[in-house]
Design an enzyme around this catalytic site. Structure first.
Site, short mmCIF file in Angstrom:
data_model
loop_
_atom_site.label_atom_id
_atom_site.label_comp_id
_atom_site.label_asym_id
_atom_site.label_seq_id
_atom_site.Cartn_x
_atom_site.Cartn_y
_atom_site.Cartn_z
N LYS A 1 -6.46 -10.01 7.08
CA LYS A 1 -6.21 -8.77 8.04
C LYS A 1 -6.61 -8.75 9.46
O LYS A 1 -7.57 -9.44 9.82
CB LYS A 1 -7.46 -7.57 7.03
CG LYS A 1 -7.23 -7.49 5.72
CD LYS A 1 -6.03 -6.51 5.57
CE LYS A 1 -5.67 -6.56 4.13
NZ LYS A 1 -4.56 -5.58 3.72
N HIS B 1 4.15 -5.17 -2.82
CA HIS B 1 2.63 -4.82 -2.49
C HIS B 1 2.12 -4.97 -3.91
O HIS B 1 2.57 -4.77 -4.88
CB HIS B 1 2.52 -3.67 -1.99
CG HIS B 1 1.11 -3.10 -1.67
ND1 HIS B 1 0.58 -2.03 -2.16
CD2 HIS B 1 0.13 -3.67 -1.02
CE1 HIS B 1 -0.67 -1.90 -1.85
NE2 HIS B 1 -1.16 -2.72 -1.01
MG MG Z 1 -0.78 -4.37 3.33
#
Ligand code: MG
Length: 370
Positions: free
Chosen positions: A174, A305
């Site tokens: 991230k 996803h």
């Molecule tokens: Mg994502």
């Protein structure tokens, strides 16, 4: 066969550790509002969507299932899944209030349950019903490790372990905090730890602006980053199209898009290189396959996803020529009778009839908050 009943549920399942954070979200539980659809021959189909475990909005989703969709489905033949999808999606009063959002998350749960039921009625796993290839290899990459609330040491050690154990063939980190240099230092540290051969992705969760994304790209390309995910705000079609022309790092997006038209706009604009549809957001398996066919036509790879916690997407990946890679997040593994499993970097092919969405009775008791 006729649909006899729809029974909604809401599961709230703890995530890893004390909670996880990306640039936009902090959560302690993953939500799975869903429905069990029972047919008059006794067979049951399980479907659900994926949320951040917020009870008030999860209730709206199951209220939509029970209040709006159930009366239209009771007594219908469940085998005509695509016909039922059209009937529900285009029902004028429902379409008036929502062609995305809550009505679509609820539609996803219903559609997945119907496909699960259809595959069970045929006595085969869903991927076989969809004429999938039993020899298909679907590679796994790990996302449950790149969180912004993890220390650099934990991040690096975790990535190194997965690669040394040959558990995954890629890791996603991230980014999108308010300190870009720190984010990119973390990406660089992970690249050093995993070596040059393992795929490395980054995910900004829609947080960057154009200038930040372009600045990030200058370092990401040197680190051979496989894709940058949702660099800009989810709906910023023009921005992503412009960025795609300027950047060397491929753009991945789609987890926040709600339907085929939405995907077509991004694909036609050249705004996406890796297409990331989520079966629990875009109205279920019926619409997911349309998006996948479009991607295949345009020569773009699909990398779904993980909103379904890999259960349904694994069947779809086996069945579809555009999808060879799946994200891995293990939060709900203990809830399923046949959880998606990774061995030496690849997903094991599921063999039980259905879409692998059957929830264990003990999980339904422990985590149901409805
Ligand atoms: Mg994502």
């Amino acid at each position: 066969m006729k649909i006899e009943s729809l029974n909604p549920f809401i599961l709230h399942v703890p995530v890893t550790g004390d909670g996880i954070a990306d640039s936009t979200h902090q959560i302690t539980h993953w939500g799975a509002p869903g429905v069990v659809i029972r047919a008059d021959d006794g067979l049951c189909g399980y479907g659900y969507t994926g949320t951040h475990g917020h009870l008030a909005t999860d209730r709206l989703i199951v209220d939509c299932v029970a209040g709006a969709y159930a009366p239209l489905l009771i007594g219908e033949d469940p085998s005509d899944v695509e016909g039922l999808w059209s009937m529900l999606c285009h029902h004028p009063p429902i379409q008036w209030v929502g062609r995305c959002g809550i009505t679509h998350l609820a539609l996803s749960a219903v559609d997945i349950a119907l496909w699960d039921l259809k595959a069970k009625a045929a006595g085969v796993p869903l991927w076989r019903l969809l004429r999938g290839d039993p020899e298909k290899r679907v590679e796994a990459y790990n996302t449950d490790g790149g969180w912004l609330n993890w220390s650099l040491e934990r991040l690096v050690e975790d990535a190194r372990c997965y690669v040394e154990d040959k558990k995954f063939r890629g890791v996603k980190i991230k980014v999108g905090s308010d300190d870009l240099d720190r984010d990119l230092d973390r990406v660089e540290a992970v690249r050093r730890a995993i070596g040059p051969r393992t795929k490395l992705m980054v995910d900004a969760n829609g947080k960057w602006d154009m200038a930040t994304a372009l600045r990030a790209d200058r370092r990401l390309r040197q680190l051979d980053v496989y894709w940058m995910e949702e660099p800009l705000w989810y709906d910023d079609l023009g921005g992503h199209a412009k960025l795609a022309q300027e950047t060397r790092t491929p753009i991945a997006l789609g987890e926040q898009l709600y339907g085929l038209d939405h995907f077509r706009s991004f694909i036609d604009a050249g705004a996406v290189w890796f297409v990331q549809p989520d079966v629990v957001r875009l109205g279920g398996i019926t619409e997911w396959r349309r998006v996948a066919h479009l991607a295949l036509e345009r020569g773009l790879p699909i990398a779904p996803h993980v909103g379904d916690m890999m259960q349904v997407h694994l069947h779809l990946a086996i069945a579809h020529g555009s999808c060879d890679i799946l994200e891995h997040v293990p939060w709900m593994r203990g809830c399923f009778e046949e959880p998606a499993t990774v061995e030496e970097g690849y997903f094991v092919i599921p063999e039980k009839p259905g879409a692998s969405t059957i929830l264990r009775e003990d999980a339904m008791e422990e985590f149901n908050v409805l």
